[in-house]
Design an enzyme around this catalytic site. Structure first.
Site, PDB file in Angstrom:
ATOM      1  N   GLY A 131      10.383  14.370  72.118  1.00 43.39           N
ATOM      2  CA  GLY A 131      11.220  13.294  71.580  1.00 43.39           C
ATOM      3  C   GLY A 131      12.661  13.460  72.036  1.00 43.39           C
ATOM      4  N   SER A 133      14.498  10.596  74.476  1.00 49.07           N
ATOM      5  CA  SER A 133      15.121   9.266  74.619  1.00 49.07           C
ATOM      6  C   SER A 133      15.153   8.514  73.300  1.00 49.07           C
ATOM      7  CB  SER A 133      14.334   8.426  75.629  1.00 49.07           C
ATOM      8  OG  SER A 133      14.411   8.995  76.893  1.00 49.07           O
ATOM      9  N   GLU A 248      10.103  21.602  84.488  1.00 51.16           N
ATOM     10  CA  GLU A 248       9.622  20.228  84.397  1.00 51.16           C
ATOM     11  C   GLU A 248       9.792  19.502  85.724  1.00 51.16           C
ATOM     12  OE1 GLU A 248      11.465  17.823  81.362  1.00 51.16           O
ATOM     13  OE2 GLU A 248      10.662  15.986  82.243  1.00 51.16           O
ATOM     14  N   GLU A 366      19.057   8.246  90.018  1.00 51.82           N
ATOM     15  CA  GLU A 366      20.518   8.289  90.025  1.00 51.82           C
ATOM     16  C   GLU A 366      21.030   9.541  89.319  1.00 51.82           C
ATOM     17  OE1 GLU A 366      18.585   5.699  89.374  1.00 51.82           O
ATOM     18  OE2 GLU A 366      19.130   4.348  91.010  1.00 51.82           O
TER      19      GLU A 366
END
Lengths: 379, 328
Positions: A131, A133, A248, A366
């Protein structure tokens, strides 16, 4: 200037045997796999297959046996991961728990948290989501507004998370919450271990453009948790959540998502190929080979206790660009009827639709390139 | 790799960097080659019994990256490879490699034409021909047409009549491709360093270019291309040291060629007009990268060759063959 440090390493002697083990297990279950979704296999859940992997001793590979692990090396784990992805096996159910949640608990968690959750993850029976975003936050993860406040010896959680992959099939979430009222940005955040069947937690699906259900919204409405739901140190949540990002970001799932597409493209060409098609195969495999070298070099350094964070983000972005380009390149090289039921057509059609997500999940292009630029000393 | 290997490579790197930096693209063969010969670069891949340095291909990679980084305009790498291929045979002078040839071996003589030979005008012998049928040719009597490649370096045509020739093991095309891939990795790393430095210093709109996100993203992309070329070159050198490197040669030359193309374009883009001038040093690197990309087989050649091998082996062997290259 050599920004990508490469140290010599050797693949483990056990690699060929491990590969055979994975291939045999995949062959046993393959008839059940949904053909199109194999192109996005590491977010496609199949609990039955995850349990089979756990039983075969192929999860929790690097952990102590005390917590259900197998005490193997990071490169042995790497071999298993890449075999699963190359075979396009649906490993989405356990992927995040095995990759991040259990290592996080083993590093920062309490003894009780480890004993309660880690063996189940190694067995392929316990799944987890992350959890991070929140609505409106997008890539700006530090603008967390979901909060945790103390109430006696308990924590009370309120707020909302979004884009939570796999929350609907997960047993637990590791969530980042603002635990210090009035704190800003990266300060005052803590990580909590939240069993998703706790009263006050609501999970709602977000259906993606293909009609698949991978993402969710998760609401927390006065969710009351015991004091030991805190993971690690209060206020250190940001540091803990970002510490494992190299793991990750540099793994083989960042460039092998579309491997089955390449395999099926080659199968189509077995009956005859023109020069352009042969060149495309050669070019894609050249890129694949370089990415694999990069990813393994990072894995080897992580195993040696280093944190090659710059190299890790490079693997992610270059890998994402590569796997995104594959369906487009194949569609340009060969005439396809994307309504057909053949393996190649199904895979191209599906992966073309999901490809945009590759450079969104785990940090947008980005953001990731900004991190590379920082590594180059530009910001 | 042992500590001794690391130590040897550090020593090599220090020596090569020091010498190459002082010569670079301004090299003049007659003036500078004697120093290279004296330092023994041509014998890098020869055993100590053969009078060489006893180096591996991984050692050569160290030198090749530096030659690329300094845009060294001398056939140090070509001669090291050629000398290894003629070890034990009687050939004199500087050796180099012919990317293409049209001629015939008849007994122990060779007649025909060698094309685009790096520093052919200075060569005592040239390795030419296909894998499995390569020959070392004495070129001391060649009729030479001097030509220049896009990097400004000699790429000569040599016509030969009944020149002394001996069969050798090892194909000049593949080995030439290998050294070009390594040089590209070095040159791209340097172009990246120059670019990062330039955008940090150059001010526009009141702040350094490096502070603009669009510029940062370009540099990040360049760094990733550079990393891919480096990793491909690293694995190629390792495979050449093991045994067969046909897969890695094709893969590294293809990947490095792509990196050269993207990297050179981005380096010029972030430099603006100054990078396009004769005076500014960037073009010594970018023009070489682009020349090396095409030499000894470009992406079209190597990717097609690799693709043909993969398709012939079939889809079910694509992955297992790939991982078998790195498994014990």
């Amino acid at each position: 200037m050599q920004t990508f440090t490469i140290k010599p390493y050797a693949m483990p002697d056990s690699a060929p045997a491990l590969r055979e083990k994975v291939r045999a297990l995949v062959a046993e279950h393959e008839h059940r796999f949904e053909p199109a979704r194999r192109a996005n296999c590491w977010v496609t859940p199949d609990p039955e297959f995850s349990c089979a992997l756990g039983q075969a001793g192929l999860l929790g590979m690097g952990w102590s046996k005390e917590y259900g692990g197998h005490e193997m090396s990071a490169l042995e784990r790497y071999v298993v991961l890449e075999e699963l992805l190359a075979a396009a096996a649906p490993v989405g159910a356990h992927w995040i728990a095995d990759r991040q949640t259990a290592p996080l608990l083993l590093r920062y968690g309490t003894e009780e948290q480890r004993r309660r959750w880690v063996p189940g993850i190694a067995a392929g029976e316990v799944y987890a989501c992350i959890g991070l975003s929140e609505p409106g936050a997008g890539s700006d993860l530090a603008s967390v507004r979901s909060n945790a406040r103390r109430d006696g010896d308990r924590w009370v959680l309120n707020g909302q998370k979004v884009w939570t992959t796999g929350a609907h099939i997960s047993h637990i979430m590791i969530g980042l919450f603002r635990s210090e009222a009035g704190s800003e940005r990266q300060a005052g955040l803590s990580q909590f271990l939240i069993p998703l069947d706790t009263p006050g937690v609501t999970v709602k699906p977000i259906i993606d453009l293909t009609g698949s259900h991978d993402f969710n919204e998760v609401w927390f409405d006065d969710v009351r948790l015991p004091a030991d739901a805190l993971v690690g140190t209060e206020g250190e949540g940001w540091k803990q959540a970002t510490a494992e990002l190299s793991l990750e970001r540099s793994g083989p799932e960042r460039y092998l998502t579309s491997q089955i597409l390449l395999t099926e493209f080659v199968r189509r060409l077995e009956g005859g190929a023109d020069a352009g098609q042969l060149r495309l195969v050669g070019r894609l495999v050249s890129e694949l080979s370089a990415l694999r070298q990069m990813s393994m070099a990072v894995a080897a350094r992580l195993a040696g206790g280093e944190d090659p964070a710059l190299e890790a983000v490079m693997v992610k972005d270059l890998g994402n660009s590569f796997e995104q380009a594959i369906p487009q390149a194949i569609a340009q090289a060969i005439e396809l009827d994307l309504s057909a039921d053949d393996a190649l057509e199904l895979l191209v059609a599906y992966s073309m639709q999901v490809a945009p997500s590759f450079s969104l999940r785990g940090g947008t292009r980005e953001i990731v390139r900004g991190i590379v630029a920082r590594g180059l000393g530009l910001r | 790799m042992t500590d001794m290997d690391t130590e040897r490579q550090t020593m090599l790197a220090d020596m090569a960097a020091g010498v190459f930096a002082g010569i670079g693209w301004q090299a003049e063969f007659d003036r500078d080659w004697p120093r290279m010969a004296e330092l023994g670069f041509s014998g890098l891949l020869l055993s100590e019994d053969e009078g060489g340095f006893g180096g591996s291909w991984s050692d050569l990679l160290v030198v090749a990256r530096l030659a690329g980084e300094h845009a060294l305009a001398l056939p140090v790498l070509e001669s090291a490879v050629a000398s290894r291929l003629v070890a034990g045979l009687e050939f004199e002078g500087v050796g180099t490699l012919a990317p293409s040839s049209d001629g015939e071996l008849s007994g122990d003589t060779w007649s025909g034409t060698l094309s685009a030979v790096p520093w052919g005008r200075h060569a005592g012998f040239v390795i030419a021909g296909e894998e499995g049928g390569a020959v070392a040719i004495d070129t001391s009597d060649a009729q030479i047409t001097e030509r220049t490649g896009l990097s400004g370096e000699p790429r000569d045509t040599l016509a030969l009549q009944n020149a002394r020739a001996v069969r050798v093991d090892g194909g000049p095309l593949a080995l030439g491709a290998a050294i070009r891939a390594m040089q590209i990795a070095g040159a791209l790393g340097k172009a990246l360093a120059i670019s990062a430095n330039y955008v940090s210093e150059r001010q526009q709109f009141g702040r350094p270019l490096a502070k603009f996100q669009a510029v940062q993203q370009s540099l990040a992309q360049m760094a990733m291309e550079s990393a891919a070329a480096d990793c491909a070159a690293f694995e190629l050198a390792r495979s050449l040291d093991r045994d067969d490197a046909s897969f890695e040669t094709a893969a590294a030359k293809t990947r490095a060629g792509m990196a050269a193309s993207t990297g050179a374009a981005l380096a010029h883009q972030v430099h603006g007009a100054i990078g396009f001038t004769r005076e500014y040093a960037l073009h010594h690197l970018t023009r070489r990268m682009l020349a090396w990309r095409s030499e000894f087989g470009g992406e079209a050649y190597w990717s097609e060759r690799l693709g043909r091998t993969i398709v012939a082996a079939g889809a079910d062997r694509l992955w297992s063959d790939l991982v078998a290259r790195t498994d014990p």
